[in-house]
Design a protein around this motif. Structure first.
Motif, PDB file in Angstrom:
ATOM      1  N   ARG A  41      17.713  76.269  69.288  1.00  0.00           N
ATOM      2  CA  ARG A  41      17.805  75.016  68.547  1.00  0.00           C
ATOM      3  C   ARG A  41      18.505  73.988  69.429  1.00  0.00           C
ATOM      4  O   ARG A  41      19.451  74.308  70.134  1.00  0.00           O
ATOM      5  CB  ARG A  41      18.609  75.182  67.252  1.00  0.00           C
ATOM      6  CG  ARG A  41      18.021  76.173  66.252  1.00  0.00           C
ATOM      7  CD  ARG A  41      16.726  75.662  65.663  1.00  0.00           C
ATOM      8  NE  ARG A  41      16.244  76.501  64.572  1.00  0.00           N
ATOM      9  CZ  ARG A  41      15.476  77.577  64.738  1.00  0.00           C
ATOM     10  NH1 ARG A  41      15.115  77.945  65.962  1.00  0.00           N
ATOM     11  NH2 ARG A  41      15.066  78.278  63.693  1.00  0.00           N
ATOM     12  N   ARG A  66      19.830  71.818  57.899  1.00  0.00           N
ATOM     13  CA  ARG A  66      20.482  72.711  56.949  1.00  0.00           C
ATOM     14  C   ARG A  66      20.864  71.977  55.659  1.00  0.00           C
ATOM     15  O   ARG A  66      21.553  70.941  55.706  1.00  0.00           O
ATOM     16  CB  ARG A  66      21.731  73.326  57.564  1.00  0.00           C
ATOM     17  CG  ARG A  66      21.485  74.142  58.807  1.00  0.00           C
ATOM     18  CD  ARG A  66      20.425  75.215  58.636  1.00  0.00           C
ATOM     19  NE  ARG A  66      20.672  76.082  57.473  1.00  0.00           N
ATOM     20  CZ  ARG A  66      19.864  77.071  57.135  1.00  0.00           C
ATOM     21  NH1 ARG A  66      18.754  77.301  57.844  1.00  0.00           N
ATOM     22  NH2 ARG A  66      20.131  77.818  56.082  1.00  0.00           N
ATOM     23  N   ASP A  97      13.800  74.833  60.364  1.00  0.00           N
ATOM     24  CA  ASP A  97      13.617  74.125  61.631  1.00  0.00           C
ATOM     25  C   ASP A  97      12.558  73.044  61.518  1.00  0.00           C
ATOM     26  O   ASP A  97      11.695  73.065  60.630  1.00  0.00           O
ATOM     27  CB  ASP A  97      13.233  75.119  62.737  1.00  0.00           C
ATOM     28  CG  ASP A  97      11.837  75.705  62.503  1.00  0.00           C
ATOM     29  OD1 ASP A  97      11.458  75.885  61.324  1.00  0.00           O
ATOM     30  OD2 ASP A  97      11.130  75.960  63.485  1.00  0.00           O
ATOM     31  N   MET A 113      13.107  84.981  57.944  1.00  0.00           N
ATOM     32  CA  MET A 113      14.315  84.281  58.376  1.00  0.00           C
ATOM     33  C   MET A 113      14.736  83.231  57.346  1.00  0.00           C
ATOM     34  O   MET A 113      13.919  82.741  56.569  1.00  0.00           O
ATOM     35  CB  MET A 113      14.065  83.541  59.707  1.00  0.00           C
ATOM     36  CG  MET A 113      13.605  84.381  60.859  1.00  0.00           C
ATOM     37  SD  MET A 113      13.149  83.338  62.274  1.00  0.00           S
ATOM     38  CE  MET A 113      14.679  82.493  62.606  1.00  0.00           C
ATOM     39  N   LYS A 128      13.309  72.373  68.799  1.00  0.00           N
ATOM     40  CA  LYS A 128      13.521  72.572  67.374  1.00  0.00           C
ATOM     41  C   LYS A 128      14.869  72.009  66.934  1.00  0.00           C
ATOM     42  O   LYS A 128      15.895  72.277  67.553  1.00  0.00           O
ATOM     43  CB  LYS A 128      13.454  74.064  67.037  1.00  0.00           C
ATOM     44  CG  LYS A 128      12.064  74.656  67.163  1.00  0.00           C
ATOM     45  CD  LYS A 128      12.075  76.119  66.747  1.00  0.00           C
ATOM     46  CE  LYS A 128      10.655  76.692  66.771  1.00  0.00           C
ATOM     47  NZ  LYS A 128      10.648  78.103  66.341  1.00  0.00           N
ATOM     48  N   GLU A 147      17.341  72.104  63.666  1.00  0.00           N
ATOM     49  CA  GLU A 147      17.571  72.826  62.419  1.00  0.00           C
ATOM     50  C   GLU A 147      18.122  71.871  61.367  1.00  0.00           C
ATOM     51  O   GLU A 147      19.069  71.116  61.634  1.00  0.00           O
ATOM     52  CB  GLU A 147      18.557  73.976  62.651  1.00  0.00           C
ATOM     53  CG  GLU A 147      18.747  74.896  61.474  1.00  0.00           C
ATOM     54  CD  GLU A 147      17.549  75.800  61.200  1.00  0.00           C
ATOM     55  OE1 GLU A 147      16.676  75.923  62.067  1.00  0.00           O
ATOM     56  OE2 GLU A 147      17.502  76.378  60.092  1.00  0.00           O
ATOM     57  N   THR A 159      15.217  79.980  57.741  1.00  0.00           N
ATOM     58  CA  THR A 159      14.963  78.950  58.742  1.00  0.00           C
ATOM     59  C   THR A 159      14.625  77.619  58.086  1.00  0.00           C
ATOM     60  O   THR A 159      13.901  77.560  57.087  1.00  0.00           O
ATOM     61  CB  THR A 159      13.823  79.374  59.692  1.00  0.00           C
ATOM     62  OG1 THR A 159      13.601  78.331  60.643  1.00  0.00           O
ATOM     63  CG2 THR A 159      12.530  79.651  58.934  1.00  0.00           C
ATOM     64  N   ASP A 203       8.621  76.842  62.039  1.00  0.00           N
ATOM     65  CA  ASP A 203       8.732  78.092  61.287  1.00  0.00           C
ATOM     66  C   ASP A 203       9.008  77.843  59.809  1.00  0.00           C
ATOM     67  O   ASP A 203       8.599  78.622  58.951  1.00  0.00           O
ATOM     68  CB  ASP A 203       9.859  78.955  61.884  1.00  0.00           C
ATOM     69  CG  ASP A 203       9.474  79.522  63.242  1.00  0.00           C
ATOM     70  OD1 ASP A 203       8.266  79.569  63.549  1.00  0.00           O
ATOM     71  OD2 ASP A 203      10.394  79.898  63.992  1.00  0.00           O
ATOM     72  N   SER A 204       9.715  76.779  59.505  1.00  0.00           N
ATOM     73  CA  SER A 204      10.056  76.472  58.113  1.00  0.00           C
ATOM     74  C   SER A 204       8.824  76.151  57.279  1.00  0.00           C
ATOM     75  O   SER A 204       8.885  76.164  56.046  1.00  0.00           O
ATOM     76  CB  SER A 204      11.035  75.294  58.063  1.00  0.00           C
ATOM     77  OG  SER A 204      10.443  74.141  58.643  1.00  0.00           O
ATOM     78  N   TYR A 213      21.717  70.749  64.957  1.00  0.00           N
ATOM     79  CA  TYR A 213      21.752  71.132  63.546  1.00  0.00           C
ATOM     80  C   TYR A 213      22.147  69.899  62.733  1.00  0.00           C
ATOM     81  O   TYR A 213      23.217  69.322  62.960  1.00  0.00           O
ATOM     82  CB  TYR A 213      22.764  72.265  63.334  1.00  0.00           C
ATOM     83  CG  TYR A 213      22.464  73.485  64.175  1.00  0.00           C
ATOM     84  CD1 TYR A 213      21.809  74.578  63.622  1.00  0.00           C
ATOM     85  CD2 TYR A 213      22.805  73.523  65.537  1.00  0.00           C
ATOM     86  CE1 TYR A 213      21.504  75.687  64.406  1.00  0.00           C
ATOM     87  CE2 TYR A 213      22.503  74.637  66.322  1.00  0.00           C
ATOM     88  CZ  TYR A 213      21.855  75.704  65.756  1.00  0.00           C
ATOM     89  OH  TYR A 213      21.550  76.804  66.524  1.00  0.00           O
ATOM     90  N   GLU A 251      20.642  83.902  62.513  1.00  0.00           N
ATOM     91  CA  GLU A 251      19.295  83.978  63.100  1.00  0.00           C
ATOM     92  C   GLU A 251      18.797  82.648  63.656  1.00  0.00           C
ATOM     93  O   GLU A 251      17.755  82.617  64.331  1.00  0.00           O
ATOM     94  CB  GLU A 251      18.291  84.508  62.073  1.00  0.00           C
ATOM     95  CG  GLU A 251      18.152  83.680  60.806  1.00  0.00           C
ATOM     96  CD  GLU A 251      18.918  84.290  59.650  1.00  0.00           C
ATOM     97  OE1 GLU A 251      20.070  84.721  59.887  1.00  0.00           O
ATOM     98  OE2 GLU A 251      18.363  84.324  58.533  1.00  0.00           O
ATOM     99  N   VAL A 252      19.506  81.549  63.388  1.00  0.00           N
ATOM    100  CA  VAL A 252      19.074  80.259  63.951  1.00  0.00           C
ATOM    101  C   VAL A 252      20.134  79.685  64.889  1.00  0.00           C
ATOM    102  O   VAL A 252      20.159  78.489  65.155  1.00  0.00           O
ATOM    103  CB  VAL A 252      18.729  79.243  62.838  1.00  0.00           C
ATOM    104  CG1 VAL A 252      17.574  79.746  61.996  1.00  0.00           C
ATOM    105  CG2 VAL A 252      19.936  78.939  61.973  1.00  0.00           C
TER     106      VAL A 252
END
Length: 307
Positions: free
Chosen positions: A117, A98, A86, A82, A94, A96, A84, A72-73, A120, A112-113
């Motif tokens: 997932r 960050r 990911d 979003m 997925k 994430e 996002t 999605d990223s 992270y 929203e994430v």
């Protein structure tokens, strides 16, 4: 030392991973930024893109296959909807990624994430945005900020991801239990090769193969795994690659690798221009985990096994 590292669990420091953010990374971030007229959203997308880029570099170095295009990223429409960052990891899910600003003491994770997932990863961006440092990861989140001091060590991430990926249980092969896609060698390759006949005469117990496509049908190969041993608990293992689709020789520069549990290459062989087969042999005991990776250029396929 970066002052921010003082607040990080000291056990993590030897295991951080720094990625130079070259022109390629900034070009893609700038491309995505231009899709968004809102300055705040544009900055968010830019930083998220750099974080995803850095994690992608790290995972590729550790032998994982990723798919940026299906993340999605990497989709401007999803970026709009979003916050996002990911990264889709093949056979895992997925992850994430960050971004963490230089002076931050926490990593932000928007609600929203919080779902869908598998983990992270905190990625600290340098003030100049020329470097990104992977600090560590958490498996789950339930709040919008996670203190950097609570991150798990990055050294644990490959093993964690390997646990998620489907693992082929070789001990079950002795009971005629085979995972989907693993078939009798003759059903894929036809008559056994001379090499296979010689190997079979050496007390072969179980032998299965799986077709692997590397970019095009002309580059399809068969990964063959053969097991021999006195018991299911202690066995000798042969991994071999042969051409399929009527091809006589393997693609030049095709690589066959054995990976340890952390995804590190421990054995390696590369095909020349006239190799009909390449092979590696290893031994193992019950509970041992390893991976087998077949790679041609930038395309690769990895299968994970447990004895």
């Amino acid at each position: 030392m970066n002052p921010n590292q003082l607040i990080i669990n000291s056990d993590l420091e030897p295991w951080i991973f720094t990625v130079p953010l070259a022109l390629e990374a900034h070009s893609r971030a700038e491309e995505f930024r231009r899709y968004h007229s809102n300055p705040g959203k544009a900055k968010q997308v830019y930083l998220n893109t750099l974080a995803v880029y850095a994690v992608n570099v790290y995972l590729e170095c550790r032998g994982f296959e990723t798919n940026l295009e299906r993340s999605d990223s990497w989709n401007p429409r999803m970026q709009m909807l979003m916050d996002t960052a990911d990264l889709l990891v093949k056979d895992c899910g997925k992850l994430e990624c960050r971004p963490v600003l230089p002076e931050a003491e926490v990593v932000g994770v928007p609600p929203e994430v919080w779902e869908e997932r598998m983990g992270y990863v905190a990625v600290q961006l340098s003030e100049s945005l020329r470097e990104a440092t992977l600090l560590g990861f958490v498996q789950k989140v339930a709040k919008s900020e996670v203190p950097l001091s609570q991150l798990r060590s990055l050294v644990e991430l490959p093993g964690y991801l390997h646990q998620i990926k489907p693992v082929i249980n070789l001990s079950q092969w002795f009971e005629d239990i085979f995972e989907a896609g693993w078939q009798a060698v003759e059903s894929l390759l036809g008559e056994p090769s001379e090499f296979a006949f010689n190997y079979r005469s050496a007390s072969l117990d179980v032998r299965r193969c799986k077709g692997i496509e590397l970019a095009t049908a002309d580059h399809s190969v068969a990964l063959i795994v053969a097991l021999t041993g006195e018991s299911e608990q202690d066995m000798d293992i042969s991994v071999e690659v042969q051409p399929t689709n009527g091809q006589t020789y393997l693609p030049a520069n095709l690589q066959l690798m054995v990976l340890n549990e952390d995804g590190e290459v421990v054995m390696h062989i590369q095909a020349g221009s006239d190799n009909q087969t390449i092979q590696l042999e290893l031994g193992g005991e019950a509970g041992d985990r390893f991976g087998v990776k077949v790679a041609l250029g930038e395309v690769s396929v990895t299968e994970n096994f447990i004895i």
